[in-house]
Design an enzyme around this catalytic site. Sequence first.
Site, mmCIF file in Angstrom:
data_model
loop_
_atom_site.group_PDB
_atom_site.id
_atom_site.type_symbol
_atom_site.label_atom_id
_atom_site.label_comp_id
_atom_site.label_asym_id
_atom_site.label_seq_id
_atom_site.Cartn_x
_atom_site.Cartn_y
_atom_site.Cartn_z
ATOM 1 N N GLY A 186 0.837 -1.200 0.000
ATOM 2 C CA GLY A 186 0.000 0.000 0.000
ATOM 3 C C GLY A 186 0.865 1.241 0.000
ATOM 4 O O GLY A 186 2.028 1.208 -0.427
ATOM 5 N N SER A 187 0.301 2.323 0.495
ATOM 6 C CA SER A 187 0.999 3.608 0.408
ATOM 7 C C SER A 187 2.058 3.754 1.504
ATOM 8 O O SER A 187 1.940 3.150 2.578
ATOM 9 C CB SER A 187 -0.030 4.732 0.547
ATOM 10 O OG SER A 187 -0.681 4.587 1.795
ATOM 11 N N VAL A 241 0.449 4.748 4.953
ATOM 12 C CA VAL A 241 -0.135 3.665 5.760
ATOM 13 C C VAL A 241 0.968 2.664 6.157
ATOM 14 O O VAL A 241 0.917 2.080 7.237
ATOM 15 C CB VAL A 241 -1.314 2.978 5.025
ATOM 16 C CG1 VAL A 241 -1.908 1.876 5.875
ATOM 17 C CG2 VAL A 241 -2.401 3.997 4.684
ATOM 18 N N GLU A 280 5.585 -3.309 0.974
ATOM 19 C CA GLU A 280 5.665 -3.052 -0.473
ATOM 20 C C GLU A 280 4.924 -1.738 -0.705
ATOM 21 O O GLU A 280 3.697 -1.700 -0.698
ATOM 22 C CB GLU A 280 4.987 -4.194 -1.255
ATOM 23 C CG GLU A 280 5.678 -5.544 -1.114
ATOM 24 C CD GLU A 280 6.954 -5.672 -1.946
ATOM 25 O OE1 GLU A 280 7.304 -4.724 -2.660
ATOM 26 O OE2 GLU A 280 7.598 -6.731 -1.868
ATOM 27 N N CYS A 307 1.899 0.684 -8.845
ATOM 28 C CA CYS A 307 2.969 1.220 -7.992
ATOM 29 C C CYS A 307 4.250 1.442 -8.773
ATOM 30 O O CYS A 307 5.045 2.306 -8.437
ATOM 31 C CB CYS A 307 3.219 0.275 -6.827
ATOM 32 S SG CYS A 307 3.561 -1.395 -7.364
HETATM 33 P P1 NAD Z 1 -3.502 2.290 1.104
HETATM 34 O O1 NAD Z 1 -2.198 2.385 1.820
HETATM 35 O O2 NAD Z 1 -4.461 3.405 1.237
HETATM 36 O O3 NAD Z 1 -4.306 0.963 1.553
HETATM 37 C C1 NAD Z 1 -3.713 -0.321 1.550
HETATM 38 C C2 NAD Z 1 -4.417 -1.184 2.586
HETATM 39 O O4 NAD Z 1 -4.248 -0.598 3.876
HETATM 40 C C3 NAD Z 1 -5.928 -1.345 2.367
HETATM 41 O O5 NAD Z 1 -6.280 -2.696 2.603
HETATM 42 C C4 NAD Z 1 -6.546 -0.430 3.412
HETATM 43 O O6 NAD Z 1 -7.769 -0.885 3.901
HETATM 44 C C5 NAD Z 1 -5.501 -0.430 4.522
HETATM 45 N N1 NAD Z 1 -5.476 0.841 5.263
HETATM 46 C C6 NAD Z 1 -5.744 2.083 4.775
HETATM 47 N N2 NAD Z 1 -5.609 3.010 5.742
HETATM 48 C C7 NAD Z 1 -5.253 2.348 6.857
HETATM 49 C C8 NAD Z 1 -4.966 2.755 8.202
HETATM 50 N N3 NAD Z 1 -5.037 4.034 8.581
HETATM 51 N N4 NAD Z 1 -4.638 1.799 9.107
HETATM 52 C C9 NAD Z 1 -4.556 0.509 8.735
HETATM 53 N N5 NAD Z 1 -4.830 0.065 7.490
HETATM 54 C C10 NAD Z 1 -5.166 0.969 6.560
HETATM 55 O O7 NAD Z 1 -3.105 2.008 -0.430
HETATM 56 P P2 NAD Z 1 -4.066 1.867 -1.685
HETATM 57 O O8 NAD Z 1 -4.690 3.205 -1.954
HETATM 58 O O9 NAD Z 1 -4.923 0.676 -1.536
HETATM 59 O O10 NAD Z 1 -2.968 1.547 -2.833
HETATM 60 C C11 NAD Z 1 -2.216 2.547 -3.438
HETATM 61 C C12 NAD Z 1 -0.817 2.645 -2.839
HETATM 62 O O11 NAD Z 1 -0.230 1.366 -2.767
HETATM 63 C C13 NAD Z 1 0.134 3.471 -3.709
HETATM 64 O O12 NAD Z 1 0.955 4.256 -2.902
HETATM 65 C C14 NAD Z 1 0.944 2.406 -4.442
HETATM 66 O O13 NAD Z 1 2.195 2.834 -4.904
HETATM 67 C C15 NAD Z 1 1.059 1.349 -3.387
HETATM 68 N N6 NAD Z 1 1.279 0.037 -3.981
HETATM 69 C C16 NAD Z 1 2.484 -0.583 -3.819
HETATM 70 C C17 NAD Z 1 2.732 -1.805 -4.425
HETATM 71 C C18 NAD Z 1 4.036 -2.530 -4.296
HETATM 72 O O14 NAD Z 1 4.087 -3.708 -4.640
HETATM 73 N N7 NAD Z 1 5.092 -1.902 -3.827
HETATM 74 C C19 NAD Z 1 1.728 -2.410 -5.174
HETATM 75 C C20 NAD Z 1 0.514 -1.760 -5.308
HETATM 76 C C21 NAD Z 1 0.290 -0.541 -4.701
#
Ligand code: NAD
Length: 488
Positions: free
Chosen positions: A209-210, A213, A231, A265
């Site tokens: 994720g981001s 987070v 990741e 990503c």
């Molecule tokens: P996100 O970080 O908003 O969410 C990812 C997960 O975390 C979701 O399941 C969400 O429910 C959970 N989450 C969100 N806020 C949270 C909190 N405050 N506390 C605990 N859990 C929480 O990311 P997204 O919008 O789903 O995806 C986009 C981001 O992910 C981009 O920054 C992208 O670059 C990154 N990403 C990275 C990879 C990689 O392999 N490196 C792959 C795909 C996406």
Amino acid sequence: MSASGILEQTEKMEEESVKQEIERINRIFAMQQKHRHIVAKSSVGERIQKLKKLKQWVESNTEKIHKALYSDFKKSVPETDLTEIFVVTTELNHAISHLKRWMKPKQVSPTVPFLTTKAEIRYEPKGNCLIIAPWNFPFNLTIGPLISCIAAGNTAMVKPSEFTPATSRLMKEMLLEVFAEEEVAVFEGAVEISQALLAKPFHHIFFTGSPQVGKIVMKAAAEHLASVTLELGGKSPVIVDETADLEDAAKKIAWGKGVNNGQICIAPDYLLVHESKKDALLDKIKQNLNNFYGDSKEEKENSSDYARIISTRHHSRLKKMLEDTVNQGATVYAGGNSNAEDNYLEPTVLVDIPEDAPVLHEEIFGPILPVKTYKNLDEVIEYVNAKEKPLALYIFSNSKKNQELVISSTSAGGTCVNDVLTQFLHPNIPFGGINNSGIGNSHGEYGFKAFSHERSVLHHHAMSPLKLLMPPYTDQVKGMIKMLLRFF
Ligand code: NAD
């Protein structure tokens, strides 16, 4: 019932379902805690059987997977086949073929003081694992890490993204059919569910994720000293130098920004092109976007090969980013049209961008390509190094010297020379970021290792010469210690 009454009732129902899911988390976590020792002792044959069962489910339910992805963000069938199903089946096939070798303890050679010993590294399952996934490749980024987790002999609690409800529901159905919940269980829901999971004392947390987070996850992991694989994302540059094959570069960059609507990503986030090649390259990028999705704005909007932005929130975020950048003086070179009703955003190329525009600072995660020119590579290196270390860095160049200069002068999770995105698909190289773009690796053996503890086992026997170095420290013992310091 009045509108406010309906709202109140809906909120109550939501609260109740979150409460029930949190109770389910508590119950299943306790079950998995007990069961992890059994899973940890599973043989290579048993783990391969589990992976084969998963593979069979995927292969016999491709239509359901296509439908779920289409319903979540109009992802086309060929793109789902390529970027969701193929990635998962590749990971499965690779693990099935190589797991025996990965699991085998690795013998290591002794140094002279250890000549009478035997040393090995064993791959011990970490135990109870948590996998939190994002929405952009909802199937591949949830099931991919799960494959490594199962291969390594762990239990898993899995939290897919709330923004892809159809795919999350399908994965729950799939994993309920393939596994008992004491081994693998899925939890649907948003941040509250994620936070309830993060409060549990897992042994390993695999988060995709981001970066924002990611920091919350790492703090929660610190509470229990759980290990983490993070990741994450960031701004991945694509550099095109004066020696590059422009036809090739343009096609690949246009594809990298258009596929999955740029919500990747490792999508090329911004383009740095040698000033002498800017016009020719941009012309070809525009041409390729037209070839992929249609010449007119209507054709593009109606293209069945072009997905949508995942949510209204992300659509508004991108639209605002685009408008702010244009208001600050940037020019739209191609695209720029959007339709909020359908979360549609045309593939867009921006030029003449002021340095403080948001598009050059925030991760874009959508089909907008800002373009900057440069005169010499030192400028590029300085520009890239002034930002957080990216997840991917791409260079299109036919000069080995330029390729080497860029690679050795910068840092990135991974690099692809003369292509974009495909480093993700190679099963024998690690996939992961560095610092702001991530911690740890995934894929193939690297994924297996992410979910394994490398346990050292040193076998001694009674004849150990090290006993000669024990107290009392007579002159003879002291002499031997001195010799050890001098010669070994
Ligand atoms: P996100 O970080 O908003 O969410 C990812 C997960 O975390 C979701 O399941 C969400 O429910 C959970 N989450 C969100 N806020 C949270 C909190 N405050 N506390 C605990 N859990 C929480 O990311 P997204 O919008 O789903 O995806 C986009 C981001 O992910 C981009 O920054 C992208 O670059 C990154 N990403 C990275 C990879 C990689 O392999 N490196 C792959 C795909 C996406």
